[in-house]
Each structure stands twice: as structure tokens, then as C-alpha cells.
Design an enzyme around this catalytic site. Structure first.
Site, PDB file in Angstrom:
ATOM      1  N   ASP A  31      26.369 -15.307   1.304  1.00 44.44           N
ATOM      2  CA  ASP A  31      26.536 -16.674   1.856  1.00 44.44           C
ATOM      3  C   ASP A  31      27.977 -17.124   2.062  1.00 44.44           C
ATOM      4  OD1 ASP A  31      23.825 -16.441   1.436  1.00 44.44           O
ATOM      5  OD2 ASP A  31      23.654 -18.115   0.038  1.00 44.44           O
ATOM      6  N   GLU A  79      22.483 -18.360   3.739  1.00 41.93           N
ATOM      7  CA  GLU A  79      21.397 -19.272   3.393  1.00 41.93           C
ATOM      8  C   GLU A  79      21.065 -20.040   4.663  1.00 41.93           C
ATOM      9  OE1 GLU A  79      21.967 -21.717  -0.082  1.00 41.93           O
ATOM     10  OE2 GLU A  79      20.079 -22.768   0.224  1.00 41.93           O
ATOM     11  N   LYS A 136      18.399 -15.929   4.614  1.00 39.08           N
ATOM     12  CA  LYS A 136      17.459 -16.091   3.488  1.00 39.08           C
ATOM     13  C   LYS A 136      17.172 -17.580   3.285  1.00 39.08           C
ATOM     14  CE  LYS A 136      21.006 -15.900  -0.140  1.00 39.08           C
ATOM     15  NZ  LYS A 136      20.999 -17.343  -0.381  1.00 39.08           N
ATOM     16  N   CYS A 169      23.411 -18.921  -5.620  1.00 41.41           N
ATOM     17  CA  CYS A 169      22.844 -17.817  -4.829  1.00 41.41           C
ATOM     18  C   CYS A 169      23.269 -16.431  -5.314  1.00 41.41           C
ATOM     19  CB  CYS A 169      23.166 -18.014  -3.349  1.00 41.41           C
ATOM     20  SG  CYS A 169      22.247 -19.429  -2.673  1.00 41.41           S
TER      21      CYS A 169
HETATM   22  C1  C5J Z   1      24.565 -20.986  -2.395  1.00 40.63           C
HETATM   23  C2  C5J Z   1      23.988 -23.281  -2.802  1.00 40.63           C
HETATM   24  N1  C5J Z   1      24.795 -20.122  -1.435  1.00 40.63           N
HETATM   25  N2  C5J Z   1      24.868 -23.438  -3.780  1.00 40.63           N
HETATM   26  N3  C5J Z   1      23.947 -22.161  -2.058  1.00 40.63           N
HETATM   27  O1  C5J Z   1      24.905 -20.765  -3.537  1.00 40.63           O
HETATM   28  O2  C5J Z   1      23.199 -24.178  -2.551  1.00 40.63           O
END
Ligand code: C5J
Length: 234
Positions: A31, A79, A136, A169
Site C-alpha cells: 500500500d 488498498e 485488496k 495493513c
Molecule cells: C493501511 C490503513 N494500508 N491504515 N491502511 O495500513 O487503513
């Protein structure tokens, strides 16, 4: 590549050395998308200090370059949800920040929607043609994605993680991978959180109890294992 005879590489890691073979390993970059990292994105608009996340980009870039030069497989995740939000349960959407929810119009397009500018991976870590990019809808990379089939097809047993955020994530993906039998290492200086204490605690949890979820190491230790030039910090 390792050639005909697999070469076992050793990374000086915590809680003990991490061993892997390049041919059965993948570098997973979680991400690293514009909305989380770039000034002026979704993360920044919610009041987060994105400079914390931006600071890991040079280490990620150096590690990615060394991994590619060694011939290693790379998997990028983002994400991201479908535009009709059919893969975003209300339980996820409604618990977000009420000022800017998933699917709302944000500073870089609709927030966390596939195809929007904010979901693009930052230019410094842009995927090369042929590298796999997976959108994802969950925090973890296995939920509602083809990642498990992809890893199995490629004969992968070891995963090395970079990306953001450490405690959300990255940690979720790593825990999912650990439960599926992969050996997992997270690169400490190539992952970050908007909350430094959460990052420190997540790394401590991962390597606790004899590596209950996996290993952690500085990227210099991986570079050394790959035979790449290591800055004089190790
Ligand atoms: C990720 C989040 N990528 N913190 N998303 O960690 O919402």
C-alpha cells in the site's frame, strides 16, 4: 537468480537469523499509494503527518532496486475497493473518519477506489512492467484477492515485507501469511505508521516469543545478504 543450485541467504534479524532462497521468496510492498504518503492526499487531509511515511521512501527504493537486481519476485498491493463499493462492508466504511469515508470525493479522487489517482503507487516505487499489482479490499492481502494462488503458483515460501502502515495493513498481511505457513520478515526501516509508538509495538509483537509472527530486520542486513552495496551504517 539463484541458478541451478539454490543459495540460502542469511539475514541478521530478530529474534534470530532469517534464512531464505531467492527463488522461493517474494518482496511484498504493501500500500505505498499516493493517498497515504503524498502531501495533499487522503492521509494528510485527515491531519496525519505524512512526512513520517515519506521518510521511508529512500530505504524502500534502495531495497527494491537491490531485490530487482538480484532477480527477486515483487508483489505490490494497494488498498482499493470497487467503484460500486460492493466489496466494502458497511462495518468498514462507517467506522472510517466521518469527514472523509471510503468512496467519498477526496483530494486525489474518490478515496480508496480502484483506478483513482490517490490509489496509484508513488512514483518512486512504481511497479515495473511484468510486476504483479493486487488491489485488496481488506487490510490483509489474502482477503478477497488471488494472492494465495499467485504465491503457490510461483512456489513461494518466504515473504519479505515493506510498506504502510506497520500496525494495520503490513501487520495484518504478515499475520495472514504466517498462518498460511509462509516465513515472514518485515524490514524495520521500510515500514512506517502515522503513530511511531504503534510501529514500535507492532515490530516488538511480531518478533516476540521466539518470532511468533515472524522476523524483523534492518534493510541493510537484507542488502548484505543479497551481496548488494550496503551504506556504512551496518
Ligand atoms: C493501511 C490503513 N494500508 N491504515 N491502511 O495500513 O487503513
Amino acid at each position: 537468480m539463484d541458478g541451478d543450485t539454490p543459495v540460502t541467504r542469511t539475514v541478521h534479524a530478530q529474534p534470530f537469523d532469517f534464512r531464505f532462497e531467492l527463488a522461493s521468496s517474494a518482496l511484498v510492498i504493501i500500500d505505498m499509494q499516493r493517498d497515504f504518503i503524498d502531501p495533499g492526499g487522503f492521509g494528510a487531509s485527515l491531519g496525519n503527518d505524512v512526512s513520517l511515511l515519506e521518510a521511508i521512501v529512500p530505504a524502500c527504493q534502495r531495497t527494491l532496486q537491490a531485490w530487482r537486481a538480484a532477480g527477486g519476485l515483487v508483489l505490490h498491493t494497494r488498498e482499493a475497493h470497487r467503484p460500486d463499493l460492493s466489496d466494502c462492508p458497511p462495518a468498514k466504511r462507517l467506522r472510517g473518519n466521518p469527514r472523509l469515508r471510503i468512496g467519498d470525493a477526496g483530494p486525489m479522487g474518490r478515496v480508496l477506489i480502484s483506478g483513482q489517482p490517490g490509489v496509484e503507487i508513488i512514483a518512486a516505487l512504481a511497479p515495473l512492467p511484468g510486476e504483479t499489482v493486487v488491489d485488496k479490499p481488506g487490510k490483509g492481502m489474502f482477503h478477497a484477492t488471488p494472492v494465495q494462488e499467485w504465491l503457490q503458483r510461483a512456489g513461494i515460501r518466504s515473504l519479505l515485507f515493506m510498506g504502510v502502515t506497520t500496525e494495520v495493513c503490513v501487520q495484518t498481511s504478515m499475520r495472514e501469511a504466517n498462518d498460511r505457513g509462509y516465513e515472514c520478515l518485515v524490514l524495520e526501516d521500510c515500514t512506517e505508521s502515522y503513530f511511531p509508538a504503534f510501529k514500535a509495538q507492532a515490530l516488538a509483537m511480531i518478533r516476540a516469543q521466539g518470532g511468533i509472527v515472524g522476523w524483523t530486520a534492518h534493510s541493510d542486513a537484507l542488502l548484505a545478504a543479497l551481496g548488494a552495496d550496503v551504506p556504512d551504517t551496518i
